[in-house]
Write a protein that holds these residues in place. Structure first.
Motif, PDB file in Angstrom:
ATOM      1  N   ARG A  56       0.835  -1.207   0.000  1.00  0.00           N
ATOM      2  CA  ARG A  56       0.000   0.000   0.000  1.00  0.00           C
ATOM      3  C   ARG A  56       0.868   1.254   0.000  1.00  0.00           C
ATOM      4  O   ARG A  56       0.527   2.248  -0.657  1.00  0.00           O
ATOM      5  N   PHE A  57       1.960   1.208   0.720  1.00  0.00           N
ATOM      6  CA  PHE A  57       2.878   2.342   0.765  1.00  0.00           C
ATOM      7  C   PHE A  57       3.417   2.625  -0.643  1.00  0.00           C
ATOM      8  O   PHE A  57       3.422   3.767  -1.113  1.00  0.00           O
ATOM      9  N   ASP A  58       3.863   1.577  -1.331  1.00  0.00           N
ATOM     10  CA  ASP A  58       4.374   1.734  -2.700  1.00  0.00           C
ATOM     11  C   ASP A  58       3.282   2.226  -3.637  1.00  0.00           C
ATOM     12  O   ASP A  58       3.528   3.072  -4.509  1.00  0.00           O
ATOM     13  N   TYR A  59       2.075   1.676  -3.472  1.00  0.00           N
ATOM     14  CA  TYR A  59       0.949   2.054  -4.338  1.00  0.00           C
ATOM     15  C   TYR A  59       0.630   3.540  -4.203  1.00  0.00           C
ATOM     16  O   TYR A  59       0.398   4.226  -5.209  1.00  0.00           O
ATOM     17  N   GLU A  60       0.631   4.032  -2.978  1.00  0.00           N
ATOM     18  CA  GLU A  60       0.326   5.449  -2.744  1.00  0.00           C
ATOM     19  C   GLU A  60       1.379   6.335  -3.397  1.00  0.00           C
ATOM     20  O   GLU A  60       1.052   7.386  -3.959  1.00  0.00           O
ATOM     21  N   ILE A  61       2.643   5.935  -3.331  1.00  0.00           N
ATOM     22  CA  ILE A  61       3.706   6.721  -3.954  1.00  0.00           C
ATOM     23  C   ILE A  61       3.525   6.758  -5.469  1.00  0.00           C
ATOM     24  O   ILE A  61       3.592   7.815  -6.103  1.00  0.00           O
ATOM     25  N   LEU A  62       3.259   5.600  -6.050  1.00  0.00           N
ATOM     26  CA  LEU A  62       3.133   5.505  -7.504  1.00  0.00           C
ATOM     27  C   LEU A  62       1.926   6.257  -8.035  1.00  0.00           C
ATOM     28  O   LEU A  62       1.989   6.915  -9.074  1.00  0.00           O
ATOM     29  N   THR A  63       0.814   6.147  -7.334  1.00  0.00           N
ATOM     30  CA  THR A  63      -0.412   6.781  -7.834  1.00  0.00           C
ATOM     31  C   THR A  63      -0.467   8.273  -7.537  1.00  0.00           C
ATOM     32  O   THR A  63      -1.188   9.013  -8.204  1.00  0.00           O
ATOM     33  N   SER A  64       0.305   8.730  -6.545  1.00  0.00           N
ATOM     34  CA  SER A  64       0.285  10.156  -6.208  1.00  0.00           C
ATOM     35  C   SER A  64       1.319  10.951  -6.998  1.00  0.00           C
ATOM     36  O   SER A  64       1.252  12.169  -7.070  1.00  0.00           O
ATOM     37  N   ASN A  65       2.302  10.248  -7.613  1.00  0.00           N
ATOM     38  CA  ASN A  65       3.351  10.916  -8.354  1.00  0.00           C
ATOM     39  C   ASN A  65       3.607  10.188  -9.671  1.00  0.00           C
ATOM     40  O   ASN A  65       4.386   9.241  -9.718  1.00  0.00           O
ATOM     41  N   PRO A  66       2.955  10.605 -10.762  1.00  0.00           N
ATOM     42  CA  PRO A  66       3.104   9.917 -12.057  1.00  0.00           C
ATOM     43  C   PRO A  66       4.544   9.837 -12.534  1.00  0.00           C
ATOM     44  O   PRO A  66       4.936   8.878 -13.184  1.00  0.00           O
ATOM     45  N   LEU A  67       5.386  10.848 -12.185  1.00  0.00           N
ATOM     46  CA  LEU A  67       6.772  10.832 -12.625  1.00  0.00           C
ATOM     47  C   LEU A  67       7.536   9.681 -11.995  1.00  0.00           C
ATOM     48  O   LEU A  67       8.293   8.974 -12.656  1.00  0.00           O
TER      49      LEU A  67
END
Length: 345
Positions: free
Chosen positions: A329-340
């Motif tokens: 979930r931590f990784d998912y939040e990073i990926l989905t909150s920052n497209p770059l």
């Protein structure tokens, strides 16, 4: 976050069952503390009794405030101070009250972000009932306490089985199944596969309601009138959802291996094959909530309670599954909150 900084809250469950034993066996292996910092919600007196009975060598760190927690140690949060009479193998309403005290304290800690995940030891669904607690189990209680659409999701490596209806009497199952329920449960599984298990394009199979999915109405019309049209609608949204499949041959044929998750329409339809294929290694995960909760795939096992014979494998898996989902979930939040960052990764 460093692994040892992931705080795992543990509700002790029914003290007359095997919960205390499997918790002790799990943390007897000091290497477990390399992956998390546990907090057992019970009492120092209770845990010391269990430690003596099972000849455990764990050194507990006793706390009365969550801020006193020590990283890298097995913490015991005191939910009560009085001595508790433990009689292994006996169903006892008083013991049920202590199970609820532990669960409520652990859930409050989870809601307040004092712990990162919750792992629940088995309870007795009968002796926990009272005027203040009228839930058939953990899942229903947590669904009320936490945000989201809860779903009972049984997981064991790549085998994942979700339920449309969970603790519902067989005679009432049809009354609960509706287009709205089917859509909610499938969406919950779909989101969980992406967020909690890192499956980018989930493939989901749905089992039929009636034997042979109704045989064109000969053995019931619910599959044709409710289930099929709803699945067709969901497929129109672009989701890879297949079925309904006849439940009697789905697992035996090995077809389940072709999907990221299977949704059964009722409890035994999903859990009998799941436990047959994975017993002792399976984990009950409450998907769809804003917090993470797991538990072993078995009950209180009164028949072996106190004898030192309990297998802690499923409880250990519940610990590690909760930790992995937290990281995912931590990784998912990073990926989905920052497209770059997503593009770079």
């Amino acid at each position: 976050m460093k692994a040892e900084n992931i705080i795992v809250g543990i509700s002790i469950g029914d003290l007359n069952g095997i919960g205390g034993e499997i918790v002790l066996k799990t943390f007897e292996d000091a290497r477990t503390l390399d992956f998390c910092t546990p907090v057992i919600f019970a009492s120092a007196k209770t845990m010391n009794f269990l430690k003596t009975h099972f000849k455990s060598h764990i050194n507990f760190h006793n706390i009365n405030n969550i801020n006193q927690l020590a990283k890298g140690k097995v913490n015991v949060f005191n939910c009560w101070n009085e001595p508790v009479k433990i009689e292994f193998g006996k169903e006892d309403v008083k013991i049920g009250r202590y199970a609820i005290k532990s669960l409520e304290a652990a859930t409050n800690a989870l809601k307040n972000n004092n712990i990162h995940v919750l792992v629940t030891a088995p309870i007795n669904k009968h002796n926990i009932q009272s005027e203040d607690f009228k839930f058939p189990g953990h899942t229903d209680y947590l669904a009320q306490q936490l945000e989201g659409e809860s779903l009972m999701f049984m997981v064991a490596e790549s085998l994942r089985v979700g339920l449309l209806t969970d603790h519902v009497p067989v005679k009432d199952i049809i009354e609960h199944i509706s287009e709205d329920l089917i859509e909610k449960k499938i969406n919950t599984v779909y989101k969980s596969l992406k967020k909690d298990f890192k499956v980018s394009k989930p493939k989901i199979a749905v089992l039929g309601i009636n034997p042979h999915t109704g045989d064109n109405g000969v053995i019931g019309s619910e599959d044709d009138n409710v289930l099929r049209p709803t699945l067709e609608k969901i497929r129109g949204e672009g989701k890879l959802v297949f079925g309904p499949y006849a439940a009697d041959s789905f697992f035996g044929s090995g077809n389940y291996k072709n999907f990221d998750a299977i949704i059964a329409t009722y409890h035994d339809q999903g859990l009998i094959p799941f436990k047959t294929l994975s017993f002792g290694q399976g984990v009950n995960f409450t998907a769809g909530l804003n917090k993470i909760r797991t538990s072993p795939d078995h009950g209180t096992a009164y028949e072996i309670a106190g004898k030192g014979e309990a297998d802690s494998s499923s409880f250990k898996e519940a610990i590690f599954t909760a930790i992995q989902i937290y990281k995912n979930r931590f990784d998912y939040e990073i990926l989905t909150s920052n497209p770059l960052k997503k593009q770079n990764k």
